[in-house]
Design a protein around this motif. Structure first.
Motif, PDB file in Angstrom:
ATOM      1  N   VAL A 102      -9.881 -17.237  40.387  1.00  0.00           N
ATOM      2  CA  VAL A 102     -11.059 -18.076  40.642  1.00  0.00           C
ATOM      3  C   VAL A 102     -10.820 -19.479  40.091  1.00  0.00           C
ATOM      4  N   ARG A 103     -10.377 -19.542  38.855  1.00  0.00           N
ATOM      5  CA  ARG A 103     -10.170 -20.818  38.197  1.00  0.00           C
ATOM      6  C   ARG A 103      -9.057 -21.629  38.876  1.00  0.00           C
ATOM      7  N   GLU A 104      -7.969 -20.935  39.249  1.00  0.00           N
ATOM      8  CA  GLU A 104      -6.841 -21.635  39.880  1.00  0.00           C
ATOM      9  C   GLU A 104      -7.235 -22.223  41.232  1.00  0.00           C
ATOM     10  N   ASN A 105      -8.055 -21.490  41.987  1.00  0.00           N
ATOM     11  CA  ASN A 105      -8.538 -22.018  43.262  1.00  0.00           C
ATOM     12  C   ASN A 105      -9.386 -23.268  43.037  1.00  0.00           C
ATOM     13  N   LEU A 106     -10.296 -23.179  42.071  1.00  0.00           N
ATOM     14  CA  LEU A 106     -11.167 -24.330  41.791  1.00  0.00           C
ATOM     15  C   LEU A 106     -10.344 -25.535  41.336  1.00  0.00           C
ATOM     16  N   ASP A 107      -9.377 -25.278  40.458  1.00  0.00           N
ATOM     17  CA  ASP A 107      -8.528 -26.374  39.958  1.00  0.00           C
ATOM     18  C   ASP A 107      -7.742 -27.013  41.094  1.00  0.00           C
ATOM     19  N   PHE A 108      -7.236 -26.165  41.995  1.00  0.00           N
ATOM     20  CA  PHE A 108      -6.440 -26.681  43.109  1.00  0.00           C
ATOM     21  C   PHE A 108      -7.272 -27.632  43.965  1.00  0.00           C
ATOM     22  N   TYR A 109      -8.489 -27.207  44.299  1.00  0.00           N
ATOM     23  CA  TYR A 109      -9.325 -28.074  45.131  1.00  0.00           C
ATOM     24  C   TYR A 109      -9.790 -29.315  44.376  1.00  0.00           C
ATOM     25  N   ALA A 110     -10.033 -29.163  43.078  1.00  0.00           N
ATOM     26  CA  ALA A 110     -10.393 -30.335  42.276  1.00  0.00           C
ATOM     27  C   ALA A 110      -9.233 -31.333  42.258  1.00  0.00           C
ATOM     28  N   ASP A 111      -8.001 -30.810  42.185  1.00  0.00           N
ATOM     29  CA  ASP A 111      -6.811 -31.677  42.201  1.00  0.00           C
ATOM     30  C   ASP A 111      -6.676 -32.383  43.547  1.00  0.00           C
ATOM     31  N   LEU A 112      -6.872 -31.629  44.632  1.00  0.00           N
ATOM     32  CA  LEU A 112      -6.697 -32.211  45.963  1.00  0.00           C
ATOM     33  C   LEU A 112      -7.669 -33.364  46.191  1.00  0.00           C
ATOM     34  N   TYR A 113      -8.880 -33.241  45.644  1.00  0.00           N
ATOM     35  CA  TYR A 113      -9.878 -34.298  45.832  1.00  0.00           C
ATOM     36  C   TYR A 113      -9.859 -35.300  44.686  1.00  0.00           C
ATOM     37  N   ARG A 114      -8.870 -35.190  43.808  1.00  0.00           N
ATOM     38  CA  ARG A 114      -8.716 -36.108  42.676  1.00  0.00           C
ATOM     39  C   ARG A 114      -9.976 -36.212  41.838  1.00  0.00           C
ATOM     40  N   VAL A 115     -10.592 -35.079  41.525  1.00  0.00           N
ATOM     41  CA  VAL A 115     -11.739 -35.089  40.620  1.00  0.00           C
ATOM     42  C   VAL A 115     -11.237 -35.437  39.229  1.00  0.00           C
ATOM     43  N   PRO A 116     -11.783 -36.494  38.609  1.00  0.00           N
ATOM     44  CA  PRO A 116     -11.275 -36.908  37.293  1.00  0.00           C
ATOM     45  C   PRO A 116     -11.369 -35.771  36.271  1.00  0.00           C
ATOM     46  N   ARG A 117     -10.319 -35.665  35.470  1.00  0.00           N
ATOM     47  CA  ARG A 117     -10.230 -34.571  34.490  1.00  0.00           C
ATOM     48  C   ARG A 117     -11.455 -34.533  33.577  1.00  0.00           C
ATOM     49  N   ALA A 118     -11.932 -35.720  33.180  1.00  0.00           N
ATOM     50  CA  ALA A 118     -13.035 -35.789  32.229  1.00  0.00           C
ATOM     51  C   ALA A 118     -14.307 -35.162  32.802  1.00  0.00           C
ATOM     52  N   GLU A 119     -14.457 -35.231  34.123  1.00  0.00           N
ATOM     53  CA  GLU A 119     -15.691 -34.728  34.730  1.00  0.00           C
ATOM     54  C   GLU A 119     -15.637 -33.231  35.014  1.00  0.00           C
ATOM     55  N   ARG A 120     -14.441 -32.666  34.916  1.00  0.00           N
ATOM     56  CA  ARG A 120     -14.281 -31.293  35.390  1.00  0.00           C
ATOM     57  C   ARG A 120     -15.056 -30.232  34.608  1.00  0.00           C
ATOM     58  N   PRO A 121     -15.002 -30.270  33.262  1.00  0.00           N
ATOM     59  CA  PRO A 121     -15.697 -29.193  32.542  1.00  0.00           C
ATOM     60  C   PRO A 121     -17.168 -29.095  32.934  1.00  0.00           C
ATOM     61  N   ALA A 122     -17.862 -30.243  32.990  1.00  0.00           N
ATOM     62  CA  ALA A 122     -19.275 -30.232  33.341  1.00  0.00           C
ATOM     63  C   ALA A 122     -19.475 -29.746  34.777  1.00  0.00           C
ATOM     64  N   ARG A 123     -18.593 -30.205  35.654  1.00  0.00           N
ATOM     65  CA  ARG A 123     -18.684 -29.836  37.066  1.00  0.00           C
ATOM     66  C   ARG A 123     -18.524 -28.322  37.229  1.00  0.00           C
ATOM     67  N   LEU A 124     -17.490 -27.772  36.572  1.00  0.00           N
ATOM     68  CA  LEU A 124     -17.237 -26.338  36.681  1.00  0.00           C
ATOM     69  C   LEU A 124     -18.386 -25.536  36.073  1.00  0.00           C
ATOM     70  N   GLU A 125     -18.881 -26.040  34.954  1.00  0.00           N
ATOM     71  CA  GLU A 125     -19.992 -25.368  34.279  1.00  0.00           C
ATOM     72  C   GLU A 125     -21.161 -25.180  35.254  1.00  0.00           C
ATOM     73  N   ARG A 126     -21.467 -26.243  35.980  1.00  0.00           N
ATOM     74  CA  ARG A 126     -22.578 -26.210  36.941  1.00  0.00           C
ATOM     75  C   ARG A 126     -22.290 -25.228  38.075  1.00  0.00           C
ATOM     76  N   LEU A 127     -21.045 -25.299  38.588  1.00  0.00           N
ATOM     77  CA  LEU A 127     -20.684 -24.416  39.702  1.00  0.00           C
ATOM     78  C   LEU A 127     -20.732 -22.953  39.258  1.00  0.00           C
ATOM     79  N   TYR A 128     -20.273 -22.701  38.019  1.00  0.00           N
ATOM     80  CA  TYR A 128     -20.320 -21.332  37.505  1.00  0.00           C
ATOM     81  C   TYR A 128     -21.765 -20.875  37.351  1.00  0.00           C
ATOM     82  N   ALA A 129     -22.641 -21.833  36.965  1.00  0.00           N
ATOM     83  CA  ALA A 129     -24.030 -21.470  36.728  1.00  0.00           C
ATOM     84  C   ALA A 129     -24.680 -20.941  38.002  1.00  0.00           C
ATOM     85  N   PHE A 130     -24.476 -21.646  39.118  1.00  0.00           N
ATOM     86  CA  PHE A 130     -25.147 -21.163  40.330  1.00  0.00           C
ATOM     87  C   PHE A 130     -24.392 -20.023  40.992  1.00  0.00           C
ATOM     88  N   SER A 131     -23.069 -20.007  40.850  1.00  0.00           N
ATOM     89  CA  SER A 131     -22.294 -18.968  41.532  1.00  0.00           C
ATOM     90  C   SER A 131     -22.174 -17.705  40.689  1.00  0.00           C
TER      91      SER A 131
END
Lengths: 311, 384
Positions: A102-131
């Protein structure tokens, strides 16, 4: 695009005469539709209506044979790659990597869209919350249930905060509870200003959309809000129950008083003129020697609208 | 041209690496298969011929005729399997493959040998079904006979009463072979094998990658992202380049340990050349994968397209200079040809870039062409 004036000025997606042929078959036939910015737009129709083909063209992974579609203001036929940073697309078939966690898939897509590293923890936290995938981060995607897979796909699609989300039958093959959850998530996303185009063959799901395009054999049958579409059915909609439903439907279809008749759940839904009384409508059924267990007037559903239009 | 963002390239490479690690089939293809092929071919293929079985038909039955047979046996190249009194079974032995050749010494051999000014004639019948071996046997028997003849003549010259028979000191050709002094074909084979095996393995590894994504449905999703075609191609190539370098390193070590193949040249140069070669070979695999979009078919196409040319048209088995002109022309399109020259050059001759630069340039050309073609062939589009 977020300004209140902007909403009316430029649609999120402007489709003009969009056509796709496969050899001699026309999958999408001169489709023209505007999707407004910030709406939850449903593309509804049975299998083979052209839903998937339309979404693939909007996502820039299938070249239109003819016509144009401006997605986020960019012509997807001419510059498909220009569209891609603005959208997220979720194909009907599970498109993530089953041999990645799950995490590797999310990281891969975050990398492809160049999501800044600093924003990722909060972003993932939110996605985990609803999913509610937070406790499965190290599980292989292939080992998730159908509903979980769809939520992971949706999470990967949302990881870069797209302007436009294109979802091809996201609830296909998903259990009822997960289906409900997915729709709740979609409503949340729309509330945040994301434009969503979602296709479905479930007409009850279409009721949850702001506006609906009814597609049949590649053509646009109707386009409006679910309420307006239901209101477009003039006359009285009767639900007739009989022990021999199919026979009753066939008899009713041949009757002069009846404008359309189709099976709906455990009843035959029959559309008659406004002035026709119940007994008049039932006359052909009784004449054929079939029993009538029950008859009541009912609100037309989207399915009734669709069946009437296709009828 | 396709844009290139190093972060996205690395993201693709990382993803591919994780998948590769978890896929048993790919790991077998990446490591077990090349080692198996190296050991198998290394032991099985040998172009050396050191045991030619012959039958001897000695119709003369004299000391002189026995001397000649002894000379053949003493040469170590020939093993006498049958000794016959007459020629009756000659053909049968050859047809049945009992022996490769039949040496017939006719009656009167000793008399002719002793007679002044005349040579004695013996016959060697060879099974030409395997022309290569027959040619070698013919050359070796000629050498044995010539050497024996010279010995006889020298012996005659030393006895005063037969001085008139002496035809002068025989001229002896003494040839020496450099670089592979014992002419052990295994030393030629191991460096060549590395090129042949890696041609095939490299293309087969990448042949799976794009086709797998189409088959599993992940390509439709990937195609809808902003990742560029070049990023996908290079990202997929990178992990397999690492595998390829590991494979070649393992093969070099195995070649040295198992077969005693000497590595006379620069390891660094071999490494750089390996990278050039692998990029082209891996690129070819991606081209195939992108075009056929099916893992099974892509693997088969990759194998046929690489293995046979690398085996037959690279100079590994057959000398390119003695091929028909058309085939010679085709060999220029087989990158293994250049890599074989490089591996043999570095392993056996210890030569450097001053000699191998044409091969380096051509392999660089193939590498660039491989990546460019792969980027063109791979479409982020369904039913293109």
């Amino acid at each position: 695009m977020d300004s209140p004036h902007g909403l009316a000025e430029r649609p999120a997606i402007a489709i003009r005469g969009l056509t796709r042929r496969f050899d001699d078959r026309v999958a999408v036939d001169a489709l023209s539709v505007d999707v407004r910015s910030g709406e939850l737009f449903g593309i509804v129709g049975p299998d083979g209506a052209g839903k998937t083909t339309t979404l693939r063209m909007l996502a820039g992974v299938l070249r239109p044979t003819d016509g144009t579609a401006l997605v986020a203001g960019i012509d997807v036929a001419r510059d498909p790659e220009g569209v891609k940073p603005h959208i997220a697309y979720m194909s009907q078939r599970f498109g993530l990597y089953e041999d990645l966690t799950v995490r590797e898939n999310l990281d891969f897509y975050a990398d492809l869209y160049r999501v800044p590293r600093a924003e990722r923890p909060a972003r993932l936290e939110r996605l985990y919350a609803f999913s509610r995938l937070g406790e499965f981060t190290d599980r292989l995607a292939g080992k998730l249930s159908g509903g979980m897979k769809q939520k992971l796909s949706l999470s990967c699609a949302l990881v870069h905060k797209p302007d436009i989300l294109l979802l091809d039958e996201p609830t296909f093959g998903v259990d009822p509870i997960s289906r409900r959850e997915l729709w709740l998530i979609l409503h949340e996303m729309v509330a945040e200003g994301i434009t969503i185009v979602v296709s479905t063959s479930y007409l009850d799901e279409a009721e949850r959309c702001d506006r609906v395009a009814l597609l049949h054999e590649g053509r646009l049958l109707a386009l409006d809000t679910p309420t307006a579409l239901r209101g477009s059915v003039s006359g009285r909609m009767l639900a007739i129950r009989s022990s021999r439903l199919r026979r009753a439907r066939d008899v009713l279809r041949g009757a002069a008083t009846v404008r359309s008749a189709h099976l709906f759940g455990d009843a035959v839904h029959v559309l008659v003129e406004a002035g026709v009384r119940d007994e008049e409508a039932l006359a052909p059924v009784r004449a054929a020697g079939l029993d009538v267990r029950d008859v009541e007037e009912t609100e037309p559903s989207l399915e009734d609208v669709f069946m009437r239009l296709v009828g | 041209m396709s844009p290139l963002d190093p972060h996205r390239l690395l993201a693709v490479a990382r993803k591919e690496w994780i998948q590769l690690r978890r896929d048993t089939r790919s790991m077998i293809l990446a490591f077990a298969l090349p080692m198996m092929l190296l050991v198998f071919f290394g032991y099985a293929i040998t172009f050396d011929i050191d045991d030619i079985t012959i039958a001897v038909v000695d119709e003369d039955r004299t000391a002189a005729s026995r001397e000649l047979v002894d000379a053949f046996v003493a040469s170590d190249y020939f093993t006498v399997r049958e000794r016959l009194a007459d020629r009756g079974r000659t053909e049968e032995l050859l047809v049945r493959g009992r022996v490769l050749g039949v040496l017939t010494i006719p009656p009167g051999y000793a008399r002719d040998r002793a007679a002044a000014g005349r040579g004695a004639t013996v016959q060697l019948l060879l099974d030409g079904a395997d022309a290569n071996t027959a040619t070698i046997a013919m050359n070796l028997s000629g050498a044995v006979a010539a050497s024996h003849g010279a010995q006889v003549a020298a012996a005659g010259a030393s006895s005063p009463d037969r001085a008139s028979n002496a035809t002068g000191a025989p001229v002896r050709l003494e040839s020496r072979t450099w670089y592979n002094p014992r002419l052990e074909s295994r030393h030629m084979i191991v460096p060549g094998l590395i090129a042949v095996i890696m041609s095939m393995i490299a293309a087969m590894l990448t042949a799976l990658t794009i086709a797998r994504e189409w088959e599993r449905g992940s390509m439709e999703q990937l195609a809808a992202t902003p990742v560029s075609r070049l990023e996908v191609v290079l990202g997929k190539l990178l992990p397999y380049l690492v595998i390829g370098i590991l494979d070649v390193s393992l093969a070099v070590v195995a070649g040295m340990l198992l077969f005693g193949t000497p590595l006379n040249g620069s390891v660094l140069l071999l490494g750089v050349m390996t990278v050039l070669f692998l990029v082209g070979a891996l690129g070819l695999g991606i081209v195939i994968s992108a075009v056929v979009k099916s893992q099974v078919l892509a693997t088969q196409v990759a194998m046929v397209a690489t293995y046979l040319p690398a085996l037959l048209l690279s100079g590994f088995m057959f000398d390119i200079a003695s091929m028909p002109v058309v085939l010679q022309g085709i060999t220029y399109l087989v990158p293994a040809r250049y890599f074989i020259t490089v591996t043999r050059g570095i392993f056996l001759k210890g030569v450097g870039i001053s000699v191998l630069w044409p091969q380096a340039l051509l392999m660089l050309l193939f590498a660039v062409a491989g990546v460019a073609l792969a980027t063109r062939a791979f479409r982020k589009e369904l039913e293109a």
